[in-house]
Write a protein that holds these residues in place. Structure first.
Motif, PDB file in Angstrom:
ATOM      1  N   THR A 180      43.056  46.783  38.040  1.00  0.00           N
ATOM      2  CA  THR A 180      41.886  45.902  37.996  1.00  0.00           C
ATOM      3  C   THR A 180      41.684  45.307  36.607  1.00  0.00           C
ATOM      4  O   THR A 180      41.076  44.239  36.469  1.00  0.00           O
ATOM      5  CB  THR A 180      40.617  46.666  38.419  1.00  0.00           C
ATOM      6  OG1 THR A 180      40.497  47.849  37.620  1.00  0.00           O
ATOM      7  CG2 THR A 180      40.671  47.062  39.877  1.00  0.00           C
ATOM      8  N   TRP A 184      40.849  41.106  35.828  1.00  0.00           N
ATOM      9  CA  TRP A 184      39.843  40.433  35.000  1.00  0.00           C
ATOM     10  C   TRP A 184      40.491  39.580  33.918  1.00  0.00           C
ATOM     11  O   TRP A 184      39.977  38.505  33.568  1.00  0.00           O
ATOM     12  CB  TRP A 184      38.908  41.468  34.368  1.00  0.00           C
ATOM     13  CG  TRP A 184      38.199  42.275  35.407  1.00  0.00           C
ATOM     14  CD1 TRP A 184      38.309  43.607  35.652  1.00  0.00           C
ATOM     15  CD2 TRP A 184      37.293  41.774  36.402  1.00  0.00           C
ATOM     16  NE1 TRP A 184      37.540  43.985  36.725  1.00  0.00           N
ATOM     17  CE2 TRP A 184      36.899  42.884  37.204  1.00  0.00           C
ATOM     18  CE3 TRP A 184      36.783  40.516  36.693  1.00  0.00           C
ATOM     19  CZ2 TRP A 184      36.017  42.754  38.271  1.00  0.00           C
ATOM     20  CZ3 TRP A 184      35.888  40.390  37.759  1.00  0.00           C
ATOM     21  CH2 TRP A 184      35.525  41.499  38.526  1.00  0.00           C
ATOM     22  N   TYR A 187      41.691  36.435  35.646  1.00  0.00           N
ATOM     23  CA  TYR A 187      40.548  35.581  35.988  1.00  0.00           C
ATOM     24  C   TYR A 187      40.029  34.858  34.737  1.00  0.00           C
ATOM     25  O   TYR A 187      39.647  33.684  34.787  1.00  0.00           O
ATOM     26  CB  TYR A 187      39.434  36.410  36.615  1.00  0.00           C
ATOM     27  CG  TYR A 187      38.226  35.593  37.005  1.00  0.00           C
ATOM     28  CD1 TYR A 187      38.331  34.572  37.950  1.00  0.00           C
ATOM     29  CD2 TYR A 187      36.993  35.806  36.407  1.00  0.00           C
ATOM     30  CE1 TYR A 187      37.237  33.795  38.295  1.00  0.00           C
ATOM     31  CE2 TYR A 187      35.890  35.043  36.751  1.00  0.00           C
ATOM     32  CZ  TYR A 187      36.019  34.035  37.694  1.00  0.00           C
ATOM     33  OH  TYR A 187      34.924  33.259  38.037  1.00  0.00           O
ATOM     34  N   LEU A 207      37.833  39.333  43.327  1.00  0.00           N
ATOM     35  CA  LEU A 207      36.908  39.882  42.329  1.00  0.00           C
ATOM     36  C   LEU A 207      35.988  40.928  42.947  1.00  0.00           C
ATOM     37  O   LEU A 207      35.705  41.970  42.332  1.00  0.00           O
ATOM     38  CB  LEU A 207      36.078  38.754  41.709  1.00  0.00           C
ATOM     39  CG  LEU A 207      36.849  37.646  40.986  1.00  0.00           C
ATOM     40  CD1 LEU A 207      35.895  36.642  40.366  1.00  0.00           C
ATOM     41  CD2 LEU A 207      37.762  38.226  39.922  1.00  0.00           C
TER      42      LEU A 207
END
Length: 577
Positions: A180, A184, A187, A207
């Motif tokens: 994860t 991020w 993104y 997300l």
């Protein structure tokens, strides 16, 4: 390679055919003949690299047109890559952009991600944008998420902007491997690049799933609300992630709300969604709510499958609600769903749990009569049920029956019997079973040792218990907290108070909380030996852990201290009272 990939790879070579036909001089028959010979040699001879130059001493291997022609005629991306490596290292060949592009595209289309990666190491080779797009997606699909991130960073530096769909493929890949943190970071790159300015439902879904994976379910829920306010809707997998996350946090009101949102958005919950909810409710003993959801899905026209029925039956059996489990068992059969071996074992265990061994055996025989083979799972289920209610002899009989029938005995069978024999005080038999377990080549678990350590401490054999603890340590098995309680009680029983106190202090230093009974037992033993100073130390430690003494023990201690005219330097009488 899939058919679509093969077709696409063939198209690359077909395009090459057109390109090289126009470039190659059709009058040069020697060139064509030599090319065909070289293709045959590199395809059929294992060590052609050592002799190829000597076989064609006058041939110009460094001609760029030659490699493109080779690529077309060979029609094999991996052989072509091998040939390219040989040309560059032995013939001074410097591949041009068209050669590298053609081979790179073919490798990406063939799914050869590592081979394509090796081609990027050639100096001055920069693939076309479309080719890079396919490459980063391929990295994501193969779970090479760290490489994906590095490539995205490199692409950003040269001004290349992958599409949102490519980013999404890679975001999903990061989620699959539990990274994860990279979700991020990717993104953030999307936002910086301007790709993530407009809301993409697939991106938002990734997300939300990342939030759920990090146990930040409420953050994911807030993001869902923002998406819904804009009239958009995520897919079922995102709803399922939120449902699963809220079930873990016991937020059943939120679970119910999400379920209603799905129905309102005409995003019909799947059987899997309902199964997640029911599983979560049953694990937390919300059996009434689980059964309500189960009935609700039937009212909505869903047809629960055998897995769903078995899930609910198991939940009821775990809670000892056999009447409800039986009702669902017969309802499942009436609907034409034949119980499988796992469903039988769930019901057998349920009967064993309520001590109805006659029905358990009857169901077991019925299972065998329906053609399900007797196996380790069914035997282990019966053995576990029997030992739970002290029927160790019957459990042992089944255990030996497994051997006679040639059924391999698993760790669960051994552990169940070891625990049952220890509860019956059959220490020698239990120890013998542990030795057999090791001889069979099975790797013991914490549950293999814990009952024996408890039993050894109970009979005062703390040396034997310590030997088992050392064996656990050597096998990198971490004892459960209660194991240390058994050791403290065993040592204090033997009168070895110094070691018992030392063990207690070690236990506390390891951030393990002793049982109330451990403190009480140690105090009682110290009181019999008139070790009043040590009692004060134990009382102080006991109070720090939040425990309090019973009234009878308080009176007994006050009397003991009063008779000895004992001063209370560290523990005042008022605190004790």
């Amino acid at each position: 390679m899939t058919m679509s990939l093969r077709r696409r790879s063939t198209s690359y070579f077909r395009n090459l055919t057109t390109e090289t036909t126009t470039k190659q001089d059709p009058k040069d028959q020697n060139f064509t003949q030599t090319l065909n010979e070289i293709c045959t040699i590199t395809r059929s001879k294992p060590r052609w690299e050592n002799t190829l130059i000597s076989q064609y001493p006058s041939f110009n291997f460094s001609n760029p047109k030659f490699f493109l022609s080779y690529l077309k005629h060979q029609n094999n991306t991996f052989l072509s890559l091998r040939f390219l490596h040989w040309l560059t290292s032995h013939c001074g060949f410097k591949p041009d952009q068209s050669s590298c592009n053609a081979l790179f595209d073919a490798l990406v289309d063939a799914g050869a991600v590592k081979a394509a990666k090796s081609l990027l190491e050639y100096p001055d080779f920069v693939p076309k944008n479309d080719s890079l797009e396919g490459y980063v997606r391929l990295l994501g699909e193969n779970g090479m998420v760290e490489e994906v991130f590095d490539v995205f960073v490199s692409l950003k530096k040269v001004g290349f902007l992958p599409s949102a769909s490519s980013f999404n493929v890679c975001l999903l890949a990061c989620l699959k491997v539990g990274r994860t943190d990279l979700v991020w970071k990717l993104y953030e790159l999307m936002i910086e690049s301007g790709v993530g300015v407009n809301i993409d439902v697939e991106t938002v879904g990734c997300l939300i799933k990342a939030f759920c994976a990090e146990n930040k379910v409420f953050n994911g829920y807030e993001l869902l609300r923002q998406v819904l306010e804009k009239g958009l809707c995520v897919d079922n997998t995102v709803f399922n992630a939120l449902i699963n996350g809220f079930c873990k946090q016991k937020q059943y009101d939120r679970v119910s709300e999400i379920l209603h949102i799905m129905i309102a958005m005409k995003c019909n919950p799947s059987i899997y969604t309902y199964q997640e909810i029911i599983n979560g409710l049953l694990k937390r003993r919300k059996n009434d709510e689980a059964f309500r959801v189960f009935n609700d899905l039937k009212d909505r026209g869903y047809f629960p499958d055998r897995v769903m029925y078995t899930t609910v039956i198991k939940g009821f059996c775990d809670m000892g609600l056999l009447a409800e489990a039986r009702k669902l068992w017969f309802e499942m059969i009436q609907k034409g769903l034949v119980p499988n071996e796992y469903t039988y074992n769930v019901m057998i265990y349920g009967y064993c749990k309520v001590r109805d061994f006659a029905e358990a055996r009857k169901l077991y025989d019925d299972m065998c009569g329906r053609g399900y083979a007797e196996n380790v799972v069914s035997y282990s289920t019966m053995i576990s049920g029997l030992y739970l209610h002290g029927k160790t002899d019957e459990a042992l009989s089944l255990f030996h029956e497994m051997s006679r029938k040639g059924i391999a005995r698993d760790l669960i069978s051994y552990n169940s019997l070891i625990k049952g024999l220890c509860q019956e005080g059959e220490l020698a038999k239990a120890t013998n079973l542990l030795n057999k377990l090791l001889i069979q080549g099975l790797e013991p678990s914490v549950s293999s040792f814990t009952p024996l350590i408890k039993c050894l401490c109970k009979v005062g054999d703390t040396e034997g218990a310590m030997r088992l603890l050392k064996d656990m340590h050597d096998r990198h098995l971490e004892p459960i907290a209660s194991t240390h309680d058994y050791m403290i009680i065993g040592l204090s029983k033997k009168g070895d108070f110094a070691q018992g106190m030392e063990w207690l202090l070690k236990m506390l230093s390891w951030k393990l909380k002793p049982n109330m009974q451990t403190f009480e037992h140690l105090i009682d033993c110290l009181k019999r030996e008139n070790r009043l100073d040590d009692i004060l130390i134990v009382l102080d430690l006991m109070f720090r852990e939040g425990y309090r003494l019973e009234k009878s023990r308080i009176c007994s201690l006050v009397t003991k201290f009063s008779k000895k005219n004992f001063p209370f330097p560290h523990l005042c009488l008022e605190e004790l009272l």
